[in-house]
Write an enzyme that holds these catalytic residues in place. Structure first.
Site, PDB file in Angstrom:
ATOM      1  N   GLU A 199       0.862  -1.183   0.000  1.00  0.00           N
ATOM      2  CA  GLU A 199       0.000   0.000   0.000  1.00  0.00           C
ATOM      3  C   GLU A 199       0.902   1.238   0.000  1.00  0.00           C
ATOM      4  OE1 GLU A 199      -3.398  -0.216   2.386  1.00  0.00           O
ATOM      5  OE2 GLU A 199      -3.874   1.918   2.206  1.00  0.00           O
ATOM      6  N   ARG A 200       0.674   2.102  -0.977  1.00  0.00           N
ATOM      7  CA  ARG A 200       1.467   3.330  -1.143  1.00  0.00           C
ATOM      8  C   ARG A 200       2.948   3.014  -1.373  1.00  0.00           C
ATOM      9  NH1 ARG A 200      -3.077   5.877  -2.280  1.00  0.00           N
ATOM     10  NH2 ARG A 200      -4.571   5.668  -0.596  1.00  0.00           N
ATOM     11  N   LYS A 315      -4.054  -0.105  13.815  1.00  0.00           N
ATOM     12  CA  LYS A 315      -4.912   0.945  13.248  1.00  0.00           C
ATOM     13  C   LYS A 315      -6.342   0.512  13.558  1.00  0.00           C
ATOM     14  CE  LYS A 315      -6.203   2.853   8.701  1.00  0.00           C
ATOM     15  NZ  LYS A 315      -5.783   2.996   7.294  1.00  0.00           N
ATOM     16  N   GLU A 319     -10.652   4.535   8.883  1.00  0.00           N
ATOM     17  CA  GLU A 319     -10.775   4.129   7.477  1.00  0.00           C
ATOM     18  C   GLU A 319     -11.327   2.705   7.350  1.00  0.00           C
ATOM     19  OE1 GLU A 319      -6.874   5.039   5.774  1.00  0.00           O
ATOM     20  OE2 GLU A 319      -7.547   7.104   5.441  1.00  0.00           O
ATOM     21  N   ARG A 352      -2.257   3.598  16.854  1.00  0.00           N
ATOM     22  CA  ARG A 352      -2.197   4.781  15.979  1.00  0.00           C
ATOM     23  C   ARG A 352      -3.313   5.778  16.286  1.00  0.00           C
ATOM     24  NH1 ARG A 352      -2.561   3.878  10.452  1.00  0.00           N
ATOM     25  NH2 ARG A 352      -0.873   5.241   9.807  1.00  0.00           N
ATOM     26  N   ARG A 364     -11.830  17.747   9.748  1.00  0.00           N
ATOM     27  CA  ARG A 364     -11.069  16.498   9.890  1.00  0.00           C
ATOM     28  C   ARG A 364      -9.840  16.676  10.772  1.00  0.00           C
ATOM     29  NH1 ARG A 364      -8.653  12.572   5.072  1.00  0.00           N
ATOM     30  NH2 ARG A 364      -6.889  11.826   6.291  1.00  0.00           N
ATOM     31  N   LYS A 388       0.914  10.849  13.568  1.00  0.00           N
ATOM     32  CA  LYS A 388       1.531  11.369  12.335  1.00  0.00           C
ATOM     33  C   LYS A 388       2.061  12.777  12.575  1.00  0.00           C
ATOM     34  CE  LYS A 388      -1.030   8.593   8.997  1.00  0.00           C
ATOM     35  NZ  LYS A 388      -1.766   8.516   7.723  1.00  0.00           N
ATOM     36  N   ASP A 393      -2.734  14.312   6.943  1.00  0.00           N
ATOM     37  CA  ASP A 393      -2.257  13.022   6.431  1.00  0.00           C
ATOM     38  C   ASP A 393      -1.047  13.215   5.534  1.00  0.00           C
ATOM     39  OD1 ASP A 393      -2.028  10.370   5.822  1.00  0.00           O
ATOM     40  OD2 ASP A 393      -3.707  10.312   4.428  1.00  0.00           O
ATOM     41  N   GLU A 421       3.886   9.234  -0.670  1.00  0.00           N
ATOM     42  CA  GLU A 421       2.496   9.108  -1.116  1.00  0.00           C
ATOM     43  C   GLU A 421       1.961  10.410  -1.713  1.00  0.00           C
ATOM     44  OE1 GLU A 421      -0.161   7.831   1.983  1.00  0.00           O
ATOM     45  OE2 GLU A 421      -1.945   8.247   0.785  1.00  0.00           O
ATOM     46  N   HIS A 549      -4.169  19.279  -0.087  1.00  0.00           N
ATOM     47  CA  HIS A 549      -5.003  18.155  -0.546  1.00  0.00           C
ATOM     48  C   HIS A 549      -5.706  18.451  -1.865  1.00  0.00           C
ATOM     49  CE1 HIS A 549      -7.491  14.532  -0.083  1.00  0.00           C
ATOM     50  NE2 HIS A 549      -6.744  14.207   0.947  1.00  0.00           N
ATOM     51  N   TRP A 570     -12.386  13.370   1.781  1.00  0.00           N
ATOM     52  CA  TRP A 570     -11.460  12.797   0.798  1.00  0.00           C
ATOM     53  C   TRP A 570     -11.454  13.657  -0.482  1.00  0.00           C
ATOM     54  CZ3 TRP A 570     -13.081   6.881   1.199  1.00  0.00           C
ATOM     55  CH2 TRP A 570     -12.578   6.368   2.408  1.00  0.00           C
TER      56      TRP A 570
HETATM   57  C1  GCV Z   1      -2.397   2.445   5.402  1.00  0.00           C
HETATM   58  C2  GCV Z   1      -3.659   7.402   4.253  1.00  0.00           C
HETATM   59  C3  GCV Z   1      -3.236   6.482   3.137  1.00  0.00           C
HETATM   60  C4  GCV Z   1      -3.662   5.056   3.405  1.00  0.00           C
HETATM   61  C5  GCV Z   1      -3.080   4.634   4.750  1.00  0.00           C
HETATM   62  C6  GCV Z   1      -3.598   5.591   5.814  1.00  0.00           C
HETATM   63  C7  GCV Z   1      -3.030   5.269   7.182  1.00  0.00           C
HETATM   64  O1  GCV Z   1      -5.044   7.535   4.276  1.00  0.00           O
HETATM   65  O2  GCV Z   1      -3.773   6.948   1.938  1.00  0.00           O
HETATM   66  O3  GCV Z   1      -3.178   4.251   2.381  1.00  0.00           O
HETATM   67  O4  GCV Z   1      -3.449   3.322   5.055  1.00  0.00           O
HETATM   68  O5  GCV Z   1      -3.211   6.897   5.484  1.00  0.00           O
HETATM   69  O6  GCV Z   1      -2.047   5.895   7.535  1.00  0.00           O
HETATM   70  O7  GCV Z   1      -3.551   4.405   7.847  1.00  0.00           O
END
Ligand code: GCV
Length: 708
Positions: A199-200, A315, A319, A352, A364, A388, A393, A421, A549, A570
């Protein structure tokens, strides 16, 4: 198990891709440049060209004494031999004791009689198992360089430091170096899926899933150890519950076995619904005793297979991932049930804080703070909240996350994103250290001026014993590991900042360039300037004045019109809010009030556009197009300037790179050039698309920019 030799594989492929001819390769060889794939990273150990310099280093490395024989000491001896052979062009023999001047001695007082006899034990213990000294001294009447630590990992880090001294052409005479990491847990978080996709990820498939344990994994471990990374969470935080089944735990144990001699522990991302999905329990409620028993049994099984298992990354309720809130419980309840399961084994939980439930707040960026601050003090002592760098994000520029400094009773692990990303993925050259430094050096004012984010995470602000940082990895099976040859620098910089958040972005770039590209002054100066300018250039063409964004689902190309039917947050339109009356997100007290999640004086400074830095203006404010900026120009004119400037700067990176033709190896030169060309085109596309889109609202003139 598949065995591959990535070194042999793709030089030819890459030459075909970039169109380099045998003639060019021959020319490069004539000026002393060997063909390179990028596989060797910053551990190329390229031969020093100057024979006098080689001879002088050789005097300090006549023989190597590494005691005792253990998996880590074998790694140390092999790395020193490899490095010295590469750099100096000689095989440096391994000896049992120094017989002449110029021996390099590596060890710990508990395992090496030579080190024990030096009487440094108390000082080494104070530096910890990962700290080390490198000192010029006398052993048995012979001048020697001693690399000593209380622990084997420290000795390994010291050995890499010693090699780095030569790689960066530092003198070896009268060494007196003492180092210790400022952060205890220095982790890579891999977002690798069990089917091998990432992913990413922009550099090929997973290094280990579905079935690999190979030489590349050892080289991955070497690279990490060389920069002090001591943990790897090996599966995606969007965790497949299957990751915790026995066959996959056995696979994880195989990976852990390779990483262990390099001082690296394996961690796993856990899916909160595992008790139901794997254990057929009727619930995942963290307060249900059967659920707690299930997690304890799972932890016991993991530690039988991986005795030094680091812990779980989770996590939850984010999401679409399951979590304790599905049962009316808090994030603390969820984290604690896992924490209790790993605690008897010394494990930790990285919970997280990347949550943004729409029901919590319309804005958000306010949601994580709103949910987590009330939980401060309610987590077990072996839980970190993993936060983070910014509240949205991983945007190219964000203010620091307001949770830093707001949870004094909870250890906070900063989460940075190495994989790009939102920063051009593997196509754009963006050196991320300046961005990370901006966050680490940001003042939270939590305990008055000087309460830097770096001091929150190194524990010194709130007296936290547990400290750490995680970086979302950018590695994959591409031969050069990271897709873009310069993305390697971000992996390197993350490790160096995890070791010492006080290092400067420039100093780290300097080291990396000398080790990765060479030490000719014009090469170093040109690459350094490209790297240090790259992040701001990227911001200029993608995120002018804090406008964030402005992308679609690919998180790459400009898409200011993006209105996502699934979730407002989003969408690009949710953030820029452009219409005829102005642009930007009002996070002042008249708007969402996000400014009040920061301490004084920030909340007051950022509440007023006149005292908000230009580069965060539209993050915190919604302003009319004709708003008068500090420069005297209108907001619209400044936006036009920034987009134009960014596009020009991207072109400038390419132009500067072209001056290096013939001065670095042709293969990597061409590969980087191809990506810089793409970056130039993309930056122009950002400029044109965004200006055209916003001009429809601003009605201002952008003809200059658009006519280019
Ligand atoms: C792993 C963002 C990314 C997702 C990622 C998410 C996260 O939304 O686009 O790919 O998912 O962050 O950090 O959990």
């Amino acid at each position: 198990m598949t065995l591959v030799n990535p070194l042999n594989t793709t030089l030819r492929t890459r030459c075909r891709l970039v169109g380099c001819s045998t003639l060019i390769a021959a020319m490069a060889l004539a000026v002393g440049l060997r063909a390179e794939t990028g596989y060797d990273l910053w551990l190329r150990y390229a031969r020093l060209m100057d024979p006098i310099q080689r001879a002088s280093y050789r005097q300090s490395a006549i023989a190597i004494v590494v005691q005792p024989r253990s998996p880590t000491s074998e790694v140390i001896a092999a790395e020193l031999a490899r490095g010295l052979r590469g750099l100096l062009g000689v095989d440096v023999p391994r000896a049992v004791r120094p017989r002449s001047d110029g021996t390099v001695i590596v060890g710990t007082p508990s395992t090496s009689p030579l080190v024990a006899a030096l009487g440094w034990t108390d000082a080494l213990v104070r530096l910890g198992d990962e700290g080390y000294v490198i000192r010029s001294t006398s052993v048995g009447g012979h001048a020697a360089t001693v690399i000593a630590s209380a622990g084997e990992a420290g000795a390994l880090y010291g050995a890499f430091h010693f090699l780095r001294l030569i790689q960066t052409r530092r003198p070896l005479a009268r060494l007196d170096i003492a180092e210790r990491p400022r952060l205890e847990r220095r982790l890579l978080n891999h977002w690798d899926n069990l089917d091998g996709s990432i992913e990413r990820g922009y550099a090929g498939r997973s290094l280990w899933w579905p079935d690999r344990v190979d030489q590349r994994l050892r080289d991955y471990a070497r690279a990490n150890a060389s920069i002090g990374i001591n943990g790897a969470s090996i599966n995606s935080v969007n965790a497949n519950p299957q990751s915790l089944t026995t066959p996959l735990l056995e696979k994880a144990a195989g990976i852990a076995g390779v990483l262990r001699p390099y001082g690296i522990r394996v961690y796993l991302a856990a899916n909160f619904a595992a008790p139901k999905m794997l254990g057929s329990l009727p619930t995942d409620d963290p307060l249900d005793p059967a659920v707690a028993r299930w997690w304890r049994a799972k932890a016991d099984e993991i530690y039988r297979l991986v005795p030094d298992f680091g812990g779980f990354v989770v996590k939850a309720n984010s999401e679409g991932q399951p979590g304790p809130q599905d049962y009316g419980r808090t994030h603390a309840d969820g984290a604690n049930v896992l924490a209790d399961a790993v605690a008897p084994h010394g494990g930790i939980v990285l919970w997280r804080a990347f949550v943004y439930d729409e029901a919590v707040d319309p804005d958000r960026v306010k949601r994580a703070y709103a949910e987590f601050v009330p939980l401060d003090g309610r987590f077990r002592e072996n839980v970190f909240a993993q936060v983070k760098n910014g509240p949205l994000d991983f945007q190219p520029r964000e203010p620091f996350h307001p949770l830093f400094g707001a949870m004094p009773r909870t250890p906070l692990m900063a989460e940075l994103q190495i994989t790009q990303e939102y920063l051009g993925q593997a196509n754009h050259l963006v050196y991320l250290a300046p961005m990370w430094k901006e966050v680490l050096d940001a003042d939270t004012y939590a305990q008055g001026p000087g309460s830097l984010v770096a001091k929150v995470i190194d524990g010194s602000l709130d007296g936290q014993r547990r400290t750490g940082i995680a970086g979302v990895a950018n590695t994959g099976r591409d031969v050069n590991w990271s897709g873009h040859d310069f993305a390697q620098a971000n992996w390197y910089a993350f490790g160096r900042l995890a070791w010492d958040p006080g290092l400067s972005a420039g100093a780290i770039a300097d080291e990396w360039i000398r080790m990765t590209w060479g030490d000719a002054p014009d090469v170093v100066a040109t690459i350094r300037s490209i790297m240090l300018d790259s992040r701001e250039a990227f911001v200029h063409y993608t995120m002018p004045l804090g406008l964030h964004h402005v992308i679609g689902g690919d998180h790459y190309a400009p898409m200011p019109e993006n209105t996502d039917p699934r979730r407002a947050d989003w969408s690009a339109t949710y953030y820029h809010r452009a219409d005829a009356s102005g642009i930007g997100y009002d996070r002042t007290r008249r708007g969402s009030g996000a400014v009040d999640q920061y301490r004084l004086p920030l909340r007051e400074l950022w509440n007023d556009p006149a005292t908000t830095p230009d580069d965060l203006l539209l993050w915190f404010h919604r302003l009319p197009w004709d708003y008068r900026m500090k420069s005297g120009r209108t907001l619209w004119d400044e936006l036009v300037r920034s987009y134009r400037r960014g596009a020009d700067e991207a072109k400038g990176l390419e132009t500067r790179w072209r001056t290096l033709h013939g001065k670095v190896d042709e293969e990597r030169y061409q590969a980087v050039l191809a990506r810089l060309r793409r970056q130039t085109e993309d930056a122009a596309a950002w400029r044109d698309k965004c200006l055209r889109y916003f001009q429809a609202f601003s009605k201002g003139s952008a003809s200059d920019a658009l006519s280019r």
